[in-house]
Design an enzyme around this catalytic site. Sequence first.
Site, short mmCIF file in Angstrom:
data_model
loop_
_atom_site.label_atom_id
_atom_site.label_comp_id
_atom_site.label_asym_id
_atom_site.label_seq_id
_atom_site.Cartn_x
_atom_site.Cartn_y
_atom_site.Cartn_z
N LYS A 1 0.81 -1.23 0.00
CA LYS A 1 0.00 0.00 0.00
C LYS A 1 0.84 1.27 0.00
O LYS A 1 2.03 1.25 0.33
CB LYS A 1 -0.95 -0.02 1.20
CG LYS A 1 -2.12 -0.98 0.96
CD LYS A 1 -3.24 -0.80 1.94
CE LYS A 1 -4.34 -1.82 1.61
NZ LYS A 1 -5.36 -1.88 2.64
N ARG B 1 -3.75 -9.95 5.39
CA ARG B 1 -4.12 -10.01 3.96
C ARG B 1 -2.94 -9.52 3.14
O ARG B 1 -2.46 -8.40 3.34
CB ARG B 1 -5.36 -9.13 3.73
CG ARG B 1 -5.88 -9.16 2.31
CD ARG B 1 -7.12 -8.27 2.19
NE ARG B 1 -7.68 -8.35 0.85
CZ ARG B 1 -7.28 -7.61 -0.18
NH1 ARG B 1 -6.32 -6.71 -0.02
NH2 ARG B 1 -7.84 -7.75 -1.37
#
Length: 283
Positions: A221, A255
């Site tokens: 991210k 995740r």
Amino acid sequence: MKLELPGHRVDLSAPCVMGILNVTPDSFSDGGRHVDLDAALAAARRMLDDGATIIDVGGESTRPGADPVDEAEELARVIPVIERLVGETGCVISIDTMKPAVMRAACRAGAAMINDVNALRADGALEAAASGGAAVCLMHMQGTPRTMQQAPAYGDVVADVRRFLAQRLRDCVDAGIPVDRLLIDPGFGFGKTLEHNLALLARLADFRTMGRPLLVGMSRKGMLGQLTGRAVDERLAAGVAAATVAVLHGANIIRTHDVAATVDAVRVASAILTSAQGRPATS
Ligand code: 9MG
């Protein structure tokens, strides 16, 4: 802690890894508009071999600024993948979607978990999740994927996110979803600045007192890019470091795109936690 899912029981006494399977044309494209089913299945099998416990199948990008995908297109992307994965591996499948019709079809096809970055706020989503029998991950997001990074603002980000998740847990239970099927996720990067993300990670343990399994996703991210200056495909080490910290602060499910390295990190962090729990606290 155990998570009861249709056809599966996931043991969360040790943290585990959820592998990301994005079935969007930019991920497993055959060069045109279509997802290459065999390539997607091979990627899922590799993640299972690498130690993933859950495969999260998604047909609509939730990246900042991403355009929505229509329902028919999303169904066409994810349902064939879920059907083949269930038939060929019997693995635990999560459907990453905000759409009630996709939730229903995915559960019929064999998905055991719904991963909704919108926390079942779409019209009909609570009903779809209640009728499907699947577990549900409720994630916090401020805004929508299209707009969420424009000017995120909070009073106290941890308190605000916690309050939102507590309310969504109550809404789900009121809609008939048993609480033991619910998971929570603070939603790293979803309507958050770097400072918000770091505060959430540093105080992740505050979410443990909500009594539900805690799922987190930081893999590749923007927050990792901001911290390291690295491009999206160069963030493996940063993602592993963030996953390690998350486990040490109480995350149950990580995740990730990078399953093998994350499984190793989760095992190390989990062993340290287990060993520390057997010792008296020092002053
Ligand atoms: C779909 N998706 C993208 N990022 C995510 C995250 O951090 N958590 C969950 N639950 N889903 C995510």
